[in-house]
Design an enzyme around this catalytic site. Structure first.
Site, PDB file in Angstrom:
ATOM      1  N   ASP A  98      37.987  49.588  42.543  1.00 33.07           N
ATOM      2  CA  ASP A  98      37.252  50.144  43.675  1.00 33.07           C
ATOM      3  C   ASP A  98      37.538  51.619  43.910  1.00 33.07           C
ATOM      4  O   ASP A  98      38.545  52.166  43.463  1.00 33.07           O
ATOM      5  CB  ASP A  98      37.550  49.353  44.945  1.00 33.07           C
ATOM      6  CG  ASP A  98      39.039  49.307  45.283  1.00 33.07           C
ATOM      7  OD1 ASP A  98      39.863  49.234  44.347  1.00 33.07           O
ATOM      8  OD2 ASP A  98      39.395  49.346  46.487  1.00 33.07           O
ATOM      9  N   GLU A 155      41.185  46.954  46.121  1.00 28.50           N
ATOM     10  CA  GLU A 155      42.605  47.253  46.309  1.00 28.50           C
ATOM     11  C   GLU A 155      42.833  48.145  47.521  1.00 28.50           C
ATOM     12  O   GLU A 155      43.849  48.034  48.198  1.00 28.50           O
ATOM     13  CB  GLU A 155      43.178  47.930  45.053  1.00 28.50           C
ATOM     14  CG  GLU A 155      44.692  48.078  45.037  1.00 28.50           C
ATOM     15  CD  GLU A 155      45.217  49.252  45.865  1.00 28.50           C
ATOM     16  OE1 GLU A 155      46.293  49.109  46.477  1.00 28.50           O
ATOM     17  OE2 GLU A 155      44.544  50.301  45.903  1.00 28.50           O
TER      18      GLU A 155
END
Length: 409
Positions: A98, A155
């Site tokens: 991400d 994350e």
């Protein structure tokens, strides 16, 4: 060019060095199309496409919402006795996918094409390195066991690792150990660092709500000013670490944001104020002590001014703790690639946090840092950050070598 590894002494690095151009193109495509946590649909699709080209045995999608897991089996999957113990039969490797909700200020060709989104932490590079490892492992299969390649969403504050675990990650893909790696601008390229024990701190969110009595700024004696109470709480909170935490331990208490009143109403004392911040610790005992004492401090300071206050304490990410055996093994693997003089086995822990910690609560493993260098002042989460493509082959080779050396053919 990175000169840390001799291609003649490491087959994985030699093979992956030849793929640097492909890995760079893949990484830059991800960088140009960043996606936030649990929104990584394009990223996951690109990963799946690349994994199928690599020739992995299985690809599974939708784990933990947008997570992807690939399986590569070695030439054998028997396991055997080594040193009186069963050798691991499955090794997990994890990369995060991400991006962050921030505007990129770079001007190179592969800068973000999505307004307000940016790969400013290098997760695009981590993903590309794990794809490179998948390519090498699938083509060579020089190991006895199974490699489980975990491409994790969310994350950055979304606990994507926990989401994948809750979705059955280790039930569906049992592993004996799991490893992850993060780029580190403070280390030069070709250097790998880790330690045995705490690598990153636990991250907790605190919200303090203060209730007073609103009134006119010209008549404060008729009000109970929550802004004044907030100021005293902010000051008092700074003593929590200095006067309660053993100097041999580490902790951080930071109150980072405050909301009170209306900026257009200069003479109005508000009724309520709110503080938000974070607590970082390595040890559970320290974490519990700070939570308890911060709660008492908040309430008592408010009472002293005739106000009330409450603390909402949210434990977000636990501390990232390497297990001793796996950390030592990972350091040995790194040394076989770059030489012992380029491996830091006692790297200073960071007060930052990482949701790989959830995986390490479930499985033995280790979290490593791979040096990438960078311009002074351009650290992780900077609007001018970019991943160093020169280290892609090394990172991929390190991931692949963890599998090959943990489960030798």
């Amino acid at each position: 060019m990175l000169q840390a590894v001799s291609p003649s002494t490491n087959g994985a690095y030699r093979r992956l060095l030849a793929l640097r151009g492909e890995l760079t193109a893949f990484r830059r495509d991800l960088h140009a199309h960043p996606e936030l946590g649990f929104e990584e649909t394009r990223t996951a699709a690109r990963v799946v496409e690349a994994l199928r080209v690599c020739g992995v045995d299985e690809v599974h999608t939708g784990i933990g919402k947008t997570g992807v897991v690939a399986v590569v089996r070695g030439k054998r999957t028997s396991g055997r006795k080594l040193g009186g113990e069963d050798s691991p039969k499955a090794i997990g490797l994890r990369a995060d996918m991400d991006a962050l909700p921030m505007r990129e200020e770079n001007d190179f060709a592969w800068r973000s094409t999505v307004a307000g989104h940016m790969h400013s932490c290098g997760h695009d590079g981590h993903t590309a390195m794990l794809v490179g490892a998948a390519r090498h492992l699938a083509e060579t299969r020089q190991f006895d066991g199974t490699a489980v390649l975990i491409f994790q969403p969310g994350e950055e504050g979304h606990a994507g690792a926990k989401a994948m675990i809750d979705d059955g990650l280790f039930d569906r893909f049992p592993v004996d150990a799991v490893y992850a790696m993060h780029n580190w601008p403070n280390l030069p390229p070709g250097t790998i660092g880790l330690n045995t024990g705490a690598m990153m701190a636990a991250a907790d969110r605190v919200v303090i709500t203060i209730s007073g009595k609103g009134g006119h700024g010209a008549h404060p004696y008729m009000a109970v000013d929550p802004v004044l109470v907030a100021a005293h709480i902010i000051t008092a909170a700074q003593s929590l670490v200095s006067r309660n935490v053993n100097p041999l331990d580490s902790a951080v208490v930071s109150l980072c944001a405050m909301q009170a009143g209306d900026m257009g109403a200069f003479s109005v004392i508000p009724r309520q104020a709110c503080l938000m911040g974070t607590v970082r610790t390595f040890r559970r005992e320290v974490q519990e002590m700070i939570e308890e004492r911060l709660g008492r401090l908040v309430e008592s300071v408010a009472i002293g001014f005739g106000a009330t206050a409450s603390l909402h304490y949210e434990r977000m990410y636990p501390a990232t703790i390497n297990t001793a055996r796996e950390a030592a093994f990972a350091a040995d693997v790194a040394a076989s690639l770059v030489g012992e003089d380029r491996v830091i086995r006692d790297l200073t822990p960071s007060m930052g946090a990482e949701d790989f910690s959830f995986m390490l609560q479930n499985k033995p493993g280790a979290y490593l840092r791979i040096g990438q260098g960078g311009e002074a002042g351009c650290f992780l989460h900077s609007s001018r950050f970019d991943f160093n493509d020169e280290i892609l082959p090394l990172g991929a080779a390190l991931m692949a070598s963890l599998v090959e050396q943990a489960m030798p053919a």
